[in-house]
Enzyme design. Structure first.
Site, PDB file in Angstrom:
ATOM      1  N   ASN A 155       0.806  -1.234   0.000  1.00 50.62           N
ATOM      2  CA  ASN A 155       0.000   0.000   0.000  1.00 50.62           C
ATOM      3  C   ASN A 155       0.837   1.281   0.000  1.00 50.62           C
ATOM      4  O   ASN A 155       0.410   2.291  -0.548  1.00 50.62           O
ATOM      5  CB  ASN A 155      -0.976  -0.011   1.179  1.00 50.62           C
ATOM      6  N   GLU A 252       4.882  -4.711  11.885  1.00 49.19           N
ATOM      7  CA  GLU A 252       3.798  -3.742  11.672  1.00 49.19           C
ATOM      8  C   GLU A 252       2.707  -4.478  10.915  1.00 49.19           C
ATOM      9  O   GLU A 252       2.815  -4.668   9.705  1.00 49.19           O
ATOM     10  CB  GLU A 252       4.304  -2.546  10.850  1.00 49.19           C
ATOM     11  N   CYS A 286      -3.367   0.063   7.030  1.00 44.19           N
ATOM     12  CA  CYS A 286      -3.447  -0.858   8.166  1.00 44.19           C
ATOM     13  C   CYS A 286      -4.150  -0.254   9.372  1.00 44.19           C
ATOM     14  O   CYS A 286      -4.847  -0.932  10.100  1.00 44.19           O
ATOM     15  CB  CYS A 286      -2.030  -1.252   8.558  1.00 44.19           C
ATOM     16  N   GLU A 460       7.584   1.954  14.828  1.00 49.56           N
ATOM     17  CA  GLU A 460       8.363   2.632  13.803  1.00 49.56           C
ATOM     18  C   GLU A 460       8.328   4.121  14.099  1.00 49.56           C
ATOM     19  O   GLU A 460       7.451   4.630  14.803  1.00 49.56           O
ATOM     20  CB  GLU A 460       7.780   2.339  12.416  1.00 49.56           C
TER      21      GLU A 460
HETATM   22  P1  NDP Z   1       1.301  -9.798   3.304  1.00 47.26           P
HETATM   23  O1  NDP Z   1       1.393 -10.197   4.719  1.00 47.26           O
HETATM   24  O2  NDP Z   1       0.644 -10.710   2.353  1.00 47.26           O
HETATM   25  O3  NDP Z   1       2.769  -9.531   2.714  1.00 47.26           O
HETATM   26  C1  NDP Z   1       3.659  -8.625   3.309  1.00 47.26           C
HETATM   27  C2  NDP Z   1       5.041  -8.867   2.762  1.00 47.26           C
HETATM   28  O4  NDP Z   1       5.562 -10.093   3.303  1.00 47.26           O
HETATM   29  C3  NDP Z   1       5.089  -9.030   1.249  1.00 47.26           C
HETATM   30  O5  NDP Z   1       6.270  -8.441   0.765  1.00 47.26           O
HETATM   31  C4  NDP Z   1       5.109 -10.523   1.087  1.00 47.26           C
HETATM   32  O6  NDP Z   1       5.601 -10.960  -0.154  1.00 47.26           O
HETATM   33  C5  NDP Z   1       5.995 -10.932   2.234  1.00 47.26           C
HETATM   34  N1  NDP Z   1       5.854 -12.316   2.686  1.00 47.26           N
HETATM   35  C6  NDP Z   1       4.802 -13.156   2.524  1.00 47.26           C
HETATM   36  N2  NDP Z   1       5.057 -14.345   3.115  1.00 47.26           N
HETATM   37  C7  NDP Z   1       6.304 -14.260   3.668  1.00 47.26           C
HETATM   38  C8  NDP Z   1       7.128 -15.145   4.428  1.00 47.26           C
HETATM   39  N3  NDP Z   1       6.728 -16.386   4.746  1.00 47.26           N
HETATM   40  N4  NDP Z   1       8.336 -14.704   4.838  1.00 47.26           N
HETATM   41  C9  NDP Z   1       8.758 -13.448   4.552  1.00 47.26           C
HETATM   42  N5  NDP Z   1       8.027 -12.569   3.826  1.00 47.26           N
HETATM   43  C10 NDP Z   1       6.805 -12.967   3.405  1.00 47.26           C
HETATM   44  O7  NDP Z   1       0.623  -8.366   3.334  1.00 47.26           O
HETATM   45  P2  NDP Z   1       0.126  -7.494   2.113  1.00 47.26           P
HETATM   46  O8  NDP Z   1       1.263  -7.150   1.222  1.00 47.26           O
HETATM   47  O9  NDP Z   1      -1.076  -8.168   1.540  1.00 47.26           O
HETATM   48  O10 NDP Z   1      -0.310  -6.139   2.858  1.00 47.26           O
HETATM   49  C11 NDP Z   1      -1.520  -6.007   3.508  1.00 47.26           C
HETATM   50  C12 NDP Z   1      -1.386  -6.218   4.989  1.00 47.26           C
HETATM   51  O11 NDP Z   1      -0.369  -5.396   5.512  1.00 47.26           O
HETATM   52  C13 NDP Z   1      -2.639  -5.856   5.732  1.00 47.26           C
HETATM   53  O12 NDP Z   1      -2.950  -6.827   6.700  1.00 47.26           O
HETATM   54  C14 NDP Z   1      -2.288  -4.566   6.426  1.00 47.26           C
HETATM   55  O13 NDP Z   1      -3.036  -4.310   7.552  1.00 47.26           O
HETATM   56  C15 NDP Z   1      -0.833  -4.736   6.678  1.00 47.26           C
HETATM   57  N6  NDP Z   1      -0.178  -3.444   6.805  1.00 47.26           N
HETATM   58  C16 NDP Z   1       0.282  -3.035   8.032  1.00 47.26           C
HETATM   59  C17 NDP Z   1       0.824  -1.795   8.203  1.00 47.26           C
HETATM   60  C18 NDP Z   1       1.360  -1.351   9.539  1.00 47.26           C
HETATM   61  O14 NDP Z   1       2.178  -0.438   9.569  1.00 47.26           O
HETATM   62  N7  NDP Z   1       0.953  -1.916  10.633  1.00 47.26           N
HETATM   63  C19 NDP Z   1       0.927  -0.861   7.093  1.00 47.26           C
HETATM   64  C20 NDP Z   1       0.460  -1.385   5.852  1.00 47.26           C
HETATM   65  C21 NDP Z   1      -0.090  -2.638   5.726  1.00 47.26           C
HETATM   66  P3  NDP Z   1       4.635 -10.984  -1.438  1.00 47.26           P
HETATM   67  O15 NDP Z   1       3.321 -10.420  -1.054  1.00 47.26           O
HETATM   68  O16 NDP Z   1       5.329 -10.137  -2.400  1.00 47.26           O
HETATM   69  O17 NDP Z   1       4.515 -12.400  -1.838  1.00 47.26           O
END
Ligand code: NDP
Length: 486
Positions: A155, A252, A286, A460
């Site tokens: 995002n 996060e 998020c 953060e």
């Molecule tokens: P995901 O959890 O699907 O993915 C986050 C990242 O982790 C991606 O780069 C993903 O790779 C990677 N990833 C996935 N599996 C693994 C693993 N086993 N080991 C290491 N890395 C891995 O989240 P989204 O990208 O779908 O983002 C949405 C989510 O993020 C929502 O739940 C939202 O609330 C949260 N979020 C939290 C924020 C905060 O600051 N608290 C801010 C923004 C979002 P890839 O997807 O490329 O396969």
């Protein structure tokens, strides 16, 4: 990698330069507003991951040994370059995510530059403690952790890279950053700009890939810390993997945050807060306040004003600065949101506003408001991560606070009231890492941000982030003769 104008020139950025490896799985970059493929990057192969970690490990010691004020100067120069190129970077952010330019011009490269500037200023202030024990004493020094891994969600690709990179670099670490596969472009520009600003090669490397690349990075014994922005299920996996080599973690994660609107609130402000907390970035934030609890006496007025305001939302070409509501970033997330809306309907929710996917190219869902809800419905319990606001009603403060806290998540919360004592009482009663009073979703770089409960570990931004990228070494200083038993 296939290029469009002003885009990065290769898939990865390692050791101060763009690097390509066509052997990696191709990842299309899809412009959410039209569904067109605008670029293709390649996932990192093992060779690329190895290069990235090895170059970070090589570069880190000299960077840590550098005068902290020098490190800070590099970050502040990078901040200045980002501000100069804000327009170009904002267009790239819009292409990467689909978010309207009206947002990206003020919320992405600018927020990234804020973090670089803030931590650039703090770099020289890595101070320790001093303790007296009679004549003896002890002191602590803060040491960088070494090679840190950053893993981003889709995002806020520029902001996430900077919020992780800036404190890591300010404190003398190197970072290997893996963006989300859905938005791979912006972090590459951050790396390019950092090096243009004078960052020595190897200190901020970007590698592309899916979860498996993130998992490889997380499992590597040379890595000392993983900072993830992502969903709670991914957070659990990454934290578990990191624990096998006792890495530091910052998590996060997601949320299902509440906003409480009391009868004495400024209703226009409360409506604005709820709009910002549900429809900015098409709801893909998020910390969004997706459970809006409105006190019974003002719910009718609140919904009326909300309806009037949503009617003025301008959906359209995200590159047109008049557009203030964009598409979902990915088709996959669009489908998730639509499934949530189907479930909400089947569980008896009322779709008061919106609720449909627009019949046009790209991934568009209308701003949607659900009413007629109970706390046990799926749409009220689960993170939807789209433009869907749930409006619930409450009678009194105790009830509202209890219901607000009745969730596994604890990222954020908001309260709108003119009663000063109640504002602070409710704020501290929230089980949430970040709380806004009469405001929502503002996150300046000087303010700690992060979650409680299932929403994460660590914070953060702000001075606190410096602690999360360093560890204290304690040094005891003996000033008298050593006594021993024999
Ligand atoms: P995901 O959890 O699907 O993915 C986050 C990242 O982790 C991606 O780069 C993903 O790779 C990677 N990833 C996935 N599996 C693994 C693993 N086993 N080991 C290491 N890395 C891995 O989240 P989204 O990208 O779908 O983002 C949405 C989510 O993020 C929502 O739940 C939202 O609330 C949260 N979020 C939290 C924020 C905060 O600051 N608290 C801010 C923004 C979002 P890839 O997807 O490329 O396969």
């Amino acid at each position: 990698m296939t290029r469009t104008n002003a885009q990065p020139t290769a898939s990865h950025f390692i050791d101060g330069a763009y690097v390509e490896d066509d052997a990696g799985v191709p990842i299309p970059v899809i412009y959410a507003a039209t569904g067109e493929t605008i670029a293709t990057v390649h996932a990192a192969t093992h060779a690329i991951v190895e290069q990235a970690i090895a170059s970070a490990a090589r570069a880190q010691a000299a960077w840590a040994a550098m005068e902290p004020v020098e490190r800070g100067r590099v970050l502040r120069r990078a901040a200045a370059i980002m501000r100069e190129r804000n327009h170009e970077l904002s267009v790239l952010e819009t292409l990467d995510t689909g978010k309207p330019l009206q947002e990206t011009l003020v919320a992405d490269a600018t927020s990234g530059a804020d973090a670089l500037e803030y931590f650039g200023g703090l770099a020289a202030d890595m101070t320790g403690l001093s303790m007296q024990f009679g004549g003896d004493w002890a002191y602590t020094v803060r040491k960088p952790l070494g090679v840190c891994v950053g893993i981003g969600a889709w995002n806020y690709p520029t902001q996430i890279a900077c919020w992780k990179g800036a404190p890591a670099l300010a404190t003398g670490n190197a970072m290997v950053f893996k963006p989300s596969e859905s938005t791979p472009l912006c972090a590459l520009k951050v790396a390019e700009i950092l090096h243009e600003a004078g960052l020595p090669a190897g200190l901020f490397n970007v590698v592309q890939g899916l979860g498996d690349v993130g998992a490889t990075l997380t499992g590597d014994a040379r890595v000392s810390k993983v900072s993830l922005t992502g969903s709670a299920p991914t957070g659990r996996k990454v934290a578990a993997a990191a624990s096998s080599t006792m890495k530091h973690v910052t998590m996060e994660l997601g949320g299902k945050s509440p906003i409480l609107v009391f009868e004495d609130a400024d209703i226009d402000d409360a409506v604005s807060g709820a709009i910002n907390g549900n429809f900015y970035s098409s709801g893909q934030i998020c910390s969004n306040g997706t459970r809006v609890f409105v006190q019974e006496g003002v719910v009718e007025e609140f919904l009326k004003r909300l309806n009037d305001r949503i009617a003025t939302a301008k959906l359209g070409d995200p590159l047109d600065e008049e557009t203030n509501f964009g598409p979902m970033t990915t088709l996959a997330q669009t489908d998730i949101v639509l499934r949530h809306l189907d479930t909400a309907r089947s569980e008896g929710a009322t779709i008061a506003i919106g609720g449909t996917r627009l019949d046009r190219e790209g991934f568009w869902i209308e701003p949607t408001v659900l009413t007629g809800l109970t706390d046990d419905m799926t749409c009220v319990r689960e993170e939807i991560f789209g433009p869907v606001m749930s409006v619930l009603t409450f009678k009194d403060e105790a009830e509202a606070v209890a219901r607000a806290n009745a969730t596994e998540y604890g990222l954020s919360a908001g309260v709108f009231t003119r009663d000063l004592a109640r504002a602070h009482r409710v704020a501290t009663a929230f089980e949430a890492g970040t709380v806004w009073i009469n405001q929502y979703n503002l996150t300046p770089a000087g303010m700690p941000f992060g979650g409680s409960k299932a929403s994460g570990i660590g914070r953060e931004n702000a001075r606190m982030a410096m602690d999360h990228y360093t560890e204290a070494q304690t040094i005891y200083v003996g000033m008298s003769k050593v006594e021993a038993a024999f």
